[in-house]
Design a protein around this motif. Structure first.
Motif, mmCIF file in Angstrom:
data_model
loop_
_atom_site.group_PDB
_atom_site.id
_atom_site.type_symbol
_atom_site.label_atom_id
_atom_site.label_comp_id
_atom_site.label_asym_id
_atom_site.label_seq_id
_atom_site.Cartn_x
_atom_site.Cartn_y
_atom_site.Cartn_z
ATOM 1 N N ASN A 33 0.826 -1.215 0.000
ATOM 2 C CA ASN A 33 0.000 0.000 0.000
ATOM 3 C C ASN A 33 0.858 1.262 0.000
ATOM 4 N N GLY A 34 2.073 1.141 -0.527
ATOM 5 C CA GLY A 34 2.967 2.291 -0.612
ATOM 6 C C GLY A 34 3.756 2.570 0.649
ATOM 7 N N GLU A 35 3.807 1.617 1.586
ATOM 8 C CA GLU A 35 4.558 1.822 2.825
ATOM 9 C C GLU A 35 6.060 1.906 2.539
ATOM 10 N N THR A 36 6.738 2.736 3.328
ATOM 11 C CA THR A 36 8.198 2.801 3.284
ATOM 12 C C THR A 36 8.744 1.907 4.396
ATOM 13 N N LEU A 37 10.042 1.643 4.358
ATOM 14 C CA LEU A 37 10.644 0.903 5.476
ATOM 15 C C LEU A 37 10.449 1.663 6.781
ATOM 16 N N MET A 38 10.502 2.997 6.707
ATOM 17 C CA MET A 38 10.264 3.815 7.904
ATOM 18 C C MET A 38 8.868 3.600 8.459
ATOM 19 N N ASP A 39 7.883 3.456 7.600
ATOM 20 C CA ASP A 39 6.517 3.222 8.061
ATOM 21 C C ASP A 39 6.445 1.955 8.906
ATOM 22 N N TYR A 40 7.103 0.907 8.449
ATOM 23 C CA TYR A 40 7.115 -0.342 9.225
ATOM 24 C C TYR A 40 7.808 -0.136 10.569
ATOM 25 N N SER A 41 8.925 0.559 10.554
ATOM 26 C CA SER A 41 9.649 0.822 11.799
ATOM 27 C C SER A 41 8.836 1.684 12.751
ATOM 28 N N LEU A 42 8.202 2.732 12.233
ATOM 29 C CA LEU A 42 7.419 3.618 13.099
ATOM 30 C C LEU A 42 6.209 2.900 13.688
ATOM 31 N N HIS A 43 5.592 2.047 12.918
ATOM 32 C CA HIS A 43 4.478 1.258 13.448
ATOM 33 C C HIS A 43 4.966 0.360 14.589
ATOM 34 N N ASP A 44 6.032 -0.375 14.338
ATOM 35 C CA ASP A 44 6.566 -1.271 15.368
ATOM 36 C C ASP A 44 7.039 -0.501 16.597
ATOM 37 N N ALA A 48 5.550 -0.794 20.466
ATOM 38 C CA ALA A 48 6.462 -1.095 21.574
ATOM 39 C C ALA A 48 6.405 -0.051 22.684
ATOM 40 N N GLY A 49 5.974 1.182 22.368
ATOM 41 C CA GLY A 49 5.875 2.202 23.401
ATOM 42 C C GLY A 49 6.590 3.506 23.122
ATOM 43 N N PHE A 50 7.175 3.660 21.965
ATOM 44 C CA PHE A 50 7.768 4.948 21.614
ATOM 45 C C PHE A 50 6.631 5.934 21.346
ATOM 46 N N SER A 51 6.760 7.138 21.896
ATOM 47 C CA SER A 51 5.699 8.130 21.748
ATOM 48 C C SER A 51 6.142 9.341 20.937
ATOM 49 N N GLY A 131 12.218 -4.913 12.678
ATOM 50 C CA GLY A 131 11.281 -5.878 13.238
ATOM 51 C C GLY A 131 10.790 -5.450 14.607
ATOM 52 N N ARG A 132 9.587 -5.873 14.932
ATOM 53 C CA ARG A 132 8.913 -5.475 16.170
ATOM 54 C C ARG A 132 9.716 -5.829 17.423
ATOM 55 N N PHE A 135 12.268 -3.171 18.695
ATOM 56 C CA PHE A 135 11.737 -1.996 19.384
ATOM 57 C C PHE A 135 11.271 -2.347 20.789
ATOM 58 N N SER A 136 10.725 -3.534 20.964
ATOM 59 C CA SER A 136 10.339 -3.986 22.315
ATOM 60 C C SER A 136 11.573 -4.120 23.194
ATOM 61 N N ALA A 137 12.653 -4.680 22.651
ATOM 62 C CA ALA A 137 13.893 -4.815 23.418
ATOM 63 C C ALA A 137 14.473 -3.448 23.772
ATOM 64 N N LEU A 138 14.390 -2.493 22.851
ATOM 65 C CA LEU A 138 14.879 -1.141 23.126
ATOM 66 C C LEU A 138 14.090 -0.491 24.261
ATOM 67 N N ILE A 139 12.763 -0.581 24.204
ATOM 68 C CA ILE A 139 11.924 0.002 25.255
ATOM 69 C C ILE A 139 12.221 -0.669 26.591
ATOM 70 N N ASP A 140 12.315 -1.991 26.602
ATOM 71 C CA ASP A 140 12.628 -2.709 27.846
ATOM 72 C C ASP A 140 13.959 -2.243 28.421
ATOM 73 N N SER A 141 14.952 -2.067 27.568
ATOM 74 C CA SER A 141 16.269 -1.602 28.032
ATOM 75 C C SER A 141 16.201 -0.187 28.581
ATOM 76 N N MET A 142 15.461 0.671 27.900
ATOM 77 C CA MET A 142 15.337 2.056 28.349
ATOM 78 C C MET A 142 14.643 2.134 29.708
ATOM 79 N N ASN A 143 13.655 1.290 29.910
ATOM 80 C CA ASN A 143 12.885 1.321 31.143
ATOM 81 C C ASN A 143 13.568 0.585 32.286
ATOM 82 N N ALA A 144 14.659 -0.117 32.003
ATOM 83 C CA ALA A 144 15.353 -0.902 33.026
ATOM 84 C C ALA A 144 16.210 -0.045 33.957
#
Length: 153
Positions: A33-44, A48-51, A131-132, A135-144
């Protein structure tokens, strides 16, 4: 300075000129649907919790990013820009050679320092797929880490 530790920022390095590719590959569609690689990353990243997303771009790219990327995320995630300028260097440092291209990842983060100040952040490239789980691992690390170890207020 007030720190906002509830806002995890994603710094997206997107200032590349795509000289070998022949254009701005970070905004070229790759999905059905015309998604960019960034679109996939931003969705994931959002799941994961990035605001907040900070796009590090060259100033002359902002109109393209406003139209093709940022406009998709209105009311979904906070969007800001930082600009990579070849002459934005630490105090007392100057280039000994003429440069036309940016200095690399370290320089990119340096150029985003004011927009990122006092916030947790992770860095990705605009034209890579992570991949999703990443981003989950990044958020977990940031919150640790406790707030007191994150920044000096």
């Amino acid at each position: 300075m007030t720190s906002d530790f509830g806002s995890n920022s994603l710094l997206v390095l997107a200032a590349g000129m795509g000289s070998r590719y022949g254009g701005l590959k970070q905004v070229d569609p790759v999905g059905p649907n015309g998604e960019t690689l960034m679109d996939y990353s931003l969705h994931d990243a959002q799941v994961a919790g990035f605001s907040r997303v900070v796009f590090l771009i060259r100033e002359e790219m902002q109109e393209v990013f406003d139209q093709q990327i940022a406009s998709k995320y209105t009311n979904q995630i906070e969007v800001e820009y930082a600009y990579q300028r070849i002459d934005d260097l630490p105090q007392g440092y100057r280039s000994v050679v003429a440069r036309e291209k940016p200095w690399g990842t370290g320089h990119a983060v340096w150029c985003a320092r004011e927009v990122l100040a006092g916030r947790n952040f992770a860095v990705i490239n605009a034209d890579d797929f992570y991949g999703r789980e990443t981003f989950s691992a990044l958020i977990d690390s940031m919150n640790a880490f406790p707030k007191s170890s994150r920044a000096n207020e």
